[in-house]
Design a protein around this motif. Structure first.
Motif, PDB file in Angstrom:
ATOM      1  N   LEU A  87       0.830  -1.210   0.000  1.00  0.00           N
ATOM      2  CA  LEU A  87       0.000   0.000   0.000  1.00  0.00           C
ATOM      3  C   LEU A  87       0.861   1.256   0.000  1.00  0.00           C
ATOM      4  O   LEU A  87       0.605   2.206  -0.758  1.00  0.00           O
ATOM      5  N   ILE A  88       1.885   1.272   0.840  1.00  0.00           N
ATOM      6  CA  ILE A  88       2.778   2.437   0.901  1.00  0.00           C
ATOM      7  C   ILE A  88       3.507   2.615  -0.427  1.00  0.00           C
ATOM      8  O   ILE A  88       3.615   3.736  -0.957  1.00  0.00           O
ATOM      9  N   SER A  89       3.998   1.529  -0.991  1.00  0.00           N
ATOM     10  CA  SER A  89       4.778   1.608  -2.226  1.00  0.00           C
ATOM     11  C   SER A  89       3.919   2.055  -3.403  1.00  0.00           C
ATOM     12  O   SER A  89       4.345   2.895  -4.211  1.00  0.00           O
ATOM     13  N   VAL A  90       2.725   1.485  -3.536  1.00  0.00           N
ATOM     14  CA  VAL A  90       1.846   1.869  -4.641  1.00  0.00           C
ATOM     15  C   VAL A  90       1.436   3.331  -4.526  1.00  0.00           C
ATOM     16  O   VAL A  90       1.464   4.081  -5.516  1.00  0.00           O
ATOM     17  N   ALA A  91       1.068   3.748  -3.301  1.00  0.00           N
ATOM     18  CA  ALA A  91       0.678   5.149  -3.106  1.00  0.00           C
ATOM     19  C   ALA A  91       1.845   6.088  -3.410  1.00  0.00           C
ATOM     20  O   ALA A  91       1.666   7.122  -4.078  1.00  0.00           O
ATOM     21  N   GLY A  92       3.035   5.752  -2.942  1.00  0.00           N
ATOM     22  CA  GLY A  92       4.199   6.599  -3.195  1.00  0.00           C
ATOM     23  C   GLY A  92       4.580   6.631  -4.662  1.00  0.00           C
ATOM     24  O   GLY A  92       4.953   7.696  -5.197  1.00  0.00           O
ATOM     25  N   THR A  93       4.480   5.492  -5.336  1.00  0.00           N
ATOM     26  CA  THR A  93       4.821   5.437  -6.758  1.00  0.00           C
ATOM     27  C   THR A  93       3.882   6.301  -7.583  1.00  0.00           C
ATOM     28  O   THR A  93       4.321   7.068  -8.460  1.00  0.00           O
ATOM     29  N   ILE A  94       2.587   6.197  -7.314  1.00  0.00           N
ATOM     30  CA  ILE A  94       1.617   7.014  -8.056  1.00  0.00           C
ATOM     31  C   ILE A  94       1.793   8.486  -7.731  1.00  0.00           C
ATOM     32  O   ILE A  94       1.688   9.353  -8.616  1.00  0.00           O
ATOM     33  N   ALA A  95       2.095   8.800  -6.460  1.00  0.00           N
ATOM     34  CA  ALA A  95       2.288  10.195  -6.066  1.00  0.00           C
ATOM     35  C   ALA A  95       3.477  10.833  -6.780  1.00  0.00           C
ATOM     36  O   ALA A  95       3.490  12.046  -7.018  1.00  0.00           O
ATOM     37  N   ILE A  96       4.486  10.021  -7.128  1.00  0.00           N
ATOM     38  CA  ILE A  96       5.638  10.542  -7.858  1.00  0.00           C
ATOM     39  C   ILE A  96       5.394  10.527  -9.366  1.00  0.00           C
ATOM     40  O   ILE A  96       5.690  11.494 -10.076  1.00  0.00           O
ATOM     41  N   ALA A  97       4.845   9.415  -9.865  1.00  0.00           N
ATOM     42  CA  ALA A  97       4.719   9.234 -11.312  1.00  0.00           C
ATOM     43  C   ALA A  97       3.668  10.147 -11.933  1.00  0.00           C
ATOM     44  O   ALA A  97       3.871  10.664 -13.045  1.00  0.00           O
ATOM     45  N   TYR A  98       2.558  10.370 -11.254  1.00  0.00           N
ATOM     46  CA  TYR A  98       1.486  11.178 -11.858  1.00  0.00           C
ATOM     47  C   TYR A  98       1.927  12.613 -12.129  1.00  0.00           C
ATOM     48  O   TYR A  98       1.761  13.108 -13.253  1.00  0.00           O
ATOM     49  N   PRO A  99       2.498  13.335 -11.161  1.00  0.00           N
ATOM     50  CA  PRO A  99       2.955  14.705 -11.486  1.00  0.00           C
ATOM     51  C   PRO A  99       4.032  14.725 -12.573  1.00  0.00           C
ATOM     52  O   PRO A  99       4.038  15.622 -13.423  1.00  0.00           O
ATOM     53  N   LEU A 100       4.945  13.742 -12.553  1.00  0.00           N
ATOM     54  CA  LEU A 100       6.010  13.730 -13.552  1.00  0.00           C
ATOM     55  C   LEU A 100       5.484  13.401 -14.950  1.00  0.00           C
ATOM     56  O   LEU A 100       6.177  13.650 -15.948  1.00  0.00           O
ATOM     57  N   SER A 101       4.297  12.832 -15.039  1.00  0.00           N
ATOM     58  CA  SER A 101       3.719  12.530 -16.343  1.00  0.00           C
ATOM     59  C   SER A 101       3.014  13.728 -16.970  1.00  0.00           C
ATOM     60  O   SER A 101       2.702  13.700 -18.166  1.00  0.00           O
ATOM     61  N   ARG A 102       2.776  14.782 -16.174  1.00  0.00           N
ATOM     62  CA  ARG A 102       2.091  15.970 -16.676  1.00  0.00           C
ATOM     63  C   ARG A 102       3.086  16.920 -17.328  1.00  0.00           C
ATOM     64  O   ARG A 102       4.118  17.252 -16.738  1.00  0.00           O
ATOM     65  N   GLN A 103       2.741  17.361 -18.525  1.00  0.00           N
ATOM     66  CA  GLN A 103       3.638  18.214 -19.294  1.00  0.00           C
ATOM     67  C   GLN A 103       3.824  19.593 -18.667  1.00  0.00           C
ATOM     68  O   GLN A 103       4.833  20.254 -18.895  1.00  0.00           O
ATOM     69  N   ASN A 104       2.836  20.049 -17.901  1.00  0.00           N
ATOM     70  CA  ASN A 104       2.888  21.417 -17.356  1.00  0.00           C
ATOM     71  C   ASN A 104       3.577  21.502 -15.995  1.00  0.00           C
ATOM     72  O   ASN A 104       3.543  22.552 -15.354  1.00  0.00           O
ATOM     73  N   LEU A 105       4.213  20.421 -15.534  1.00  0.00           N
ATOM     74  CA  LEU A 105       4.913  20.451 -14.248  1.00  0.00           C
ATOM     75  C   LEU A 105       6.238  21.186 -14.415  1.00  0.00           C
ATOM     76  O   LEU A 105       7.074  20.808 -15.248  1.00  0.00           O
ATOM     77  N   PHE A 106       6.457  22.190 -13.612  1.00  0.00           N
ATOM     78  CA  PHE A 106       7.693  22.971 -13.697  1.00  0.00           C
ATOM     79  C   PHE A 106       8.880  22.118 -13.214  1.00  0.00           C
ATOM     80  O   PHE A 106       8.822  21.510 -12.148  1.00  0.00           O
ATOM     81  N   GLY A 107       9.936  22.087 -14.010  1.00  0.00           N
ATOM     82  CA  GLY A 107      11.124  21.320 -13.648  1.00  0.00           C
ATOM     83  C   GLY A 107      10.959  19.831 -13.800  1.00  0.00           C
ATOM     84  O   GLY A 107      11.709  19.060 -13.187  1.00  0.00           O
ATOM     85  N   ARG A 108      10.016  19.397 -14.632  1.00  0.00           N
ATOM     86  CA  ARG A 108       9.716  17.971 -14.769  1.00  0.00           C
ATOM     87  C   ARG A 108      10.924  17.178 -15.252  1.00  0.00           C
ATOM     88  O   ARG A 108      11.214  16.101 -14.732  1.00  0.00           O
ATOM     89  N   LYS A 109      11.634  17.699 -16.249  1.00  0.00           N
ATOM     90  CA  LYS A 109      12.770  16.968 -16.808  1.00  0.00           C
ATOM     91  C   LYS A 109      13.903  16.820 -15.795  1.00  0.00           C
ATOM     92  O   LYS A 109      14.547  15.778 -15.715  1.00  0.00           O
ATOM     93  N   VAL A 110      14.129  17.877 -15.015  1.00  0.00           N
ATOM     94  CA  VAL A 110      15.194  17.823 -14.012  1.00  0.00           C
ATOM     95  C   VAL A 110      14.855  16.789 -12.934  1.00  0.00           C
ATOM     96  O   VAL A 110      15.705  15.972 -12.532  1.00  0.00           O
ATOM     97  N   ILE A 111      13.610  16.817 -12.470  1.00  0.00           N
ATOM     98  CA  ILE A 111      13.192  15.875 -11.426  1.00  0.00           C
ATOM     99  C   ILE A 111      13.224  14.442 -11.958  1.00  0.00           C
ATOM    100  O   ILE A 111      13.673  13.512 -11.271  1.00  0.00           O
ATOM    101  N   THR A 112      12.759  14.266 -13.190  1.00  0.00           N
ATOM    102  CA  THR A 112      12.785  12.926 -13.785  1.00  0.00           C
ATOM    103  C   THR A 112      14.220  12.418 -13.906  1.00  0.00           C
ATOM    104  O   THR A 112      14.513  11.250 -13.630  1.00  0.00           O
ATOM    105  N   GLY A 113      15.133  13.294 -14.321  1.00  0.00           N
ATOM    106  CA  GLY A 113      16.532  12.901 -14.409  1.00  0.00           C
ATOM    107  C   GLY A 113      17.106  12.511 -13.060  1.00  0.00           C
ATOM    108  O   GLY A 113      17.879  11.547 -12.960  1.00  0.00           O
ATOM    109  N   ALA A 114      16.711  13.243 -12.003  1.00  0.00           N
ATOM    110  CA  ALA A 114      17.188  12.907 -10.659  1.00  0.00           C
ATOM    111  C   ALA A 114      16.647  11.555 -10.208  1.00  0.00           C
ATOM    112  O   ALA A 114      17.359  10.772  -9.568  1.00  0.00           O
ATOM    113  N   VAL A 115      15.388  11.260 -10.566  1.00  0.00           N
ATOM    114  CA  VAL A 115      14.795   9.972 -10.193  1.00  0.00           C
ATOM    115  C   VAL A 115      15.505   8.834 -10.915  1.00  0.00           C
ATOM    116  O   VAL A 115      15.860   7.809 -10.310  1.00  0.00           O
TER     117      VAL A 115
END
Length: 294
Positions: A87-115
């Motif tokens: 439950l913790i892992s699925v919730a955390g994964t979705i909480a990270i993946a969903y914002p990074l999948s949105r094109q309008n997230l500021f700094g998305r490429k930098v955060i994705t690269g860090a991940v």
């Protein structure tokens, strides 16, 4: 109109079936040996009489295993770590993946690269242990739930799913209706992401259920150890819960220890085999996330 197979196609199909059959037997025969040994008498197991069929069928191994407090405690701990950790892992994964999948997230490429960087380079075992120790998580249940809660590979799978399977028009329509990002995630994205959730949940559940090395490093309290460490005690240390006695008694306990090894392996394997059929239909859909459509 049926397409006629060439000789090369038939040879490829035959070769594929032969190889798959060989792989099937390579995987299946050890499982049959374990199941047969778990249903055989202790003397037959210790003397090596069991191959792929039980000898002197008995359920004593399971009776002894399920009456052993250490095994019951380890099984309950494994269930807790698997359910809560998933439950913790699925919730955390979705909480990270969903914002990074949105094109309008500021700094998305930098955060994705860090991940992604954390997947390629890690601190190693000793730094991780020191971090867990400094946070005061040693010998607590949190040491099994938090250090490896998020898998980068699962985050990437979720990101690809959100980008490729949910059109931008759906987000735009929801925003025009006044829905917030959290409402869009809860009422639109998650219901459409059932195959994805099933896939990553199964991945995390298997990882948590089979977790051994983390428990070996972080847990010293026997009351917190999962079934895998109890199984280690049976497989390596021959820990049957008692010792001493004459030679006959020691031989009897050794035979029982050999039987308990196989019974405990079966007990540790069955839960995942029982869970898989219920998520198989979602797993078959979600495993093709990111595949090229023909």
């Amino acid at each position: 109109m049926k397409v006629k197979e060439t000789r090369a196609d038939r040879a490829f199909v035959i070769t594929a079936y032969v190889l798959l059959t060989i792989f099937l037997f390579v995987v299946l025969l050890p499982l049959l040996n374990i199941v047969a040994s778990s249903l055989s008498s202790p003397r037959a197991v210790s003397s090596g009489q069991v191959l792929f069929w039980p000898v002197d069928i008995t359920f004593r191994g399971y009776t002894e295993a399920l009456s052993n407090p250490a095994i019951i405690r380890g099984f309950a701990n494994s269930v807790f770590y698997t359910v809560v950790g998933t439950l913790i892992s699925v919730a955390g994964t979705i909480a990270i993946a969903y914002p990074l999948s949105r094109q309008n997230l500021f700094g998305r490429k930098v955060i994705t690269g860090a991940v992604v960087f954390t997947m390629l380079f890690s601190g190693g075992v000793i730094p991780m242990y020191l971090v867990v120790q400094s946070l005061g998580l040693l010998d607590t249940r949190w040491s099994m739930l938090l250090p490896n809660a998020i898998g980068v590979w699962q985050v990437i799978i979720a990101m690809v799913f959100f980008r490729s399977s949910i059109p931008d028009e759906v987000y735009e329509a929801a925003q025009l209706d006044g829905a917030s990002e959290l409402r869009i995630l809860w009422t639109i994205v998650l219901p459409l992401a059932k195959p994805l959730i099933a896939v990553i949940a199964l991945m995390y559940a298997i990882m948590q259920w089979n977790s051994y090395f983390d428990a070996l490093m972080y847990l010293r309290n026997a009351d917190l150890q999962p079934l895998q460490l109890v199984l280690r005690g049976l497989l390596i240390l021959n820990d049957t819960g008692a010792g001493g006695g004459d030679v006959t008694e020691q031989l009897r306990r050794r035979e029982l220890a050999d039987l308990l090894k196989y019974s405990t392996v079966v007990i540790a394997t069955v839960p995942m085999l029982v869970v898989y059929p219920f998520v198989a239909k979602y797993f078959n859909k979600g495993i093709m996330v990111g595949a090229v459509k023909g």
